[in-house]
Design an enzyme around this catalytic site. Sequence first.
Site, PDB file in Angstrom:
ATOM      1  CG  HIS A  95      44.327 100.097 -38.649  1.00  0.00           C
ATOM      2  ND1 HIS A  95      44.482  99.433 -39.848  1.00  0.00           N
ATOM      3  CD2 HIS A  95      43.236 100.891 -38.799  1.00  0.00           C
ATOM      4  CE1 HIS A  95      43.515  99.799 -40.674  1.00  0.00           C
ATOM      5  NE2 HIS A  95      42.760 100.685 -40.061  1.00  0.00           N
ATOM      6  N   GLY A 133      59.119 101.441 -42.929  1.00  0.00           N
ATOM      7  CA  GLY A 133      59.586 101.114 -41.584  1.00  0.00           C
ATOM      8  C   GLY A 133      59.689 102.267 -40.610  1.00  0.00           C
ATOM      9  CB  SER A 134      58.199 105.657 -40.351  1.00  0.00           C
ATOM     10  OG  SER A 134      56.816 105.442 -40.307  1.00  0.00           O
ATOM     11  CG  ASN A 135      54.645 102.868 -37.080  1.00  0.00           C
ATOM     12  OD1 ASN A 135      54.343 103.490 -36.064  1.00  0.00           O
ATOM     13  ND2 ASN A 135      54.012 103.016 -38.238  1.00  0.00           N
ATOM     14  CG  MET A 141      51.725  96.102 -46.516  1.00  0.00           C
ATOM     15  SD  MET A 141      50.475  97.013 -45.589  1.00  0.00           S
ATOM     16  CE  MET A 141      49.269  97.241 -46.887  1.00  0.00           C
ATOM     17  CD  GLU A 176      50.498 105.058 -38.045  1.00  0.00           C
ATOM     18  OE1 GLU A 176      51.254 104.088 -38.199  1.00  0.00           O
ATOM     19  OE2 GLU A 176      49.845 105.556 -38.985  1.00  0.00           O
ATOM     20  NE  ARG A 179      46.285  83.763 -45.086  1.00  0.00           N
ATOM     21  CZ  ARG A 179      46.675  84.904 -45.674  1.00  0.00           C
ATOM     22  NH1 ARG A 179      47.695  85.572 -45.201  1.00  0.00           N
ATOM     23  NH2 ARG A 179      46.039  85.349 -46.732  1.00  0.00           N
ATOM     24  CG  ASP A 197      42.822  96.105 -39.305  1.00  0.00           C
ATOM     25  OD1 ASP A 197      43.953  95.765 -38.920  1.00  0.00           O
ATOM     26  OD2 ASP A 197      42.604  96.554 -40.441  1.00  0.00           O
ATOM     27  CG  ASP A 237      37.521  88.061 -36.178  1.00  0.00           C
ATOM     28  OD1 ASP A 237      37.434  87.179 -37.051  1.00  0.00           O
ATOM     29  OD2 ASP A 237      36.940  88.019 -35.083  1.00  0.00           O
TER      30      ASP A 237
HETATM   31  C1  GRF Z   1      51.437 102.790 -41.005  1.00  0.00           C
HETATM   32  O1  GRF Z   1      50.537 103.801 -41.351  1.00  0.00           O
HETATM   33  C2  GRF Z   1      50.766 101.723 -40.189  1.00  0.00           C
HETATM   34  O2  GRF Z   1      49.770 102.223 -39.352  1.00  0.00           O
HETATM   35  C3  GRF Z   1      50.160 100.847 -41.248  1.00  0.00           C
HETATM   36  O3  GRF Z   1      51.105 100.821 -42.287  1.00  0.00           O
HETATM   37  C4  GRF Z   1      51.901 102.003 -42.227  1.00  0.00           C
HETATM   38  C5  GRF Z   1      53.324 101.563 -42.114  1.00  0.00           C
HETATM   39  O4  GRF Z   1      54.222 102.635 -42.167  1.00  0.00           O
HETATM   40  N1  GRF Z   1      49.845  99.548 -40.725  1.00  0.00           N
HETATM   41  P1  GRF Z   1      55.747 102.423 -41.789  1.00  0.00           P
HETATM   42  O5  GRF Z   1      56.277 101.320 -42.719  1.00  0.00           O
HETATM   43  O6  GRF Z   1      55.823 102.043 -40.352  1.00  0.00           O
HETATM   44  O7  GRF Z   1      56.409 103.745 -42.091  1.00  0.00           O
END
Ligand code: GRF
Length: 217
Positions: A123, A26-28, A104, A188, A79, A159, A157
């Site tokens: 991404h 969850g760093s983003n 994911m 990111e 799904r 990415d 589609d």
């Molecule tokens: C990141 O590299 C993002 O680009 C990809 O998965 C990773 C997630 O990292 N989709 P985080 O969980 O946000 O740290």
Amino acid sequence: MPPEVGPARPPPTTSARLGVLVSGRGSNLQALIQAVETGALNARIALVLSNRRQAGGLDLARAAGIETVVLEHRQFATRDEYDQKLAEELHARHVTLVCLAGFMRLVGPRLLDAFPDAVLNIHPSLLPAFPGLNAQQQALEHGARVTGATVHLVTTDLDAGPIVLQACVPVHDVDTIQSLSERILVEEHRIYPEAVASVLAGGWRIEGRRFLRGGSA
Ligand code: GRF
């Protein structure tokens, strides 16, 4: 198929409510939380949702006082059923923009139709190069000299949706997957909040694959 040309999107009339979907550390998500807290992003994170109960991102959300929900995909037969439930949880919190942040799972039409042109993903490559899993490893093994990060609108589609923002990162001869991933991650964290703010600001349109700001078609 990319969305067709439409009118430029107006800015939201009320403060935007984000739903962030995570599967891992969850760093983003944390970068988005910080951007909201500092006022760089005029939005509220209404919900953090994960398909994995042990996702670190859930702890980050709880620490920030954000509501969390776990929906384990194994509990759903298809799904479509899973995506339908995702959409219901997000709608119930009046979410207007969905941000995938290390989620994911492929998302399908049930979620995308519920949030038209309102699902973003980050991404770790310069798309369309190196889509899918292990993008940093793909770049390294390919011998790319530059790679980077991409924020794009999600379509069915993988990415391949309209690109909102990208940042370049050099690849060094001595790089490992880890060192390259860390350098990309810095970008990111910088561009995801910026891209979200840009989408929320409105005044953009989709033309073919292109995300265009300002002017009319
Ligand atoms: C990141 O590299 C993002 O680009 C990809 O998965 C990773 C997630 O990292 N989709 P985080 O969980 O946000 O740290």
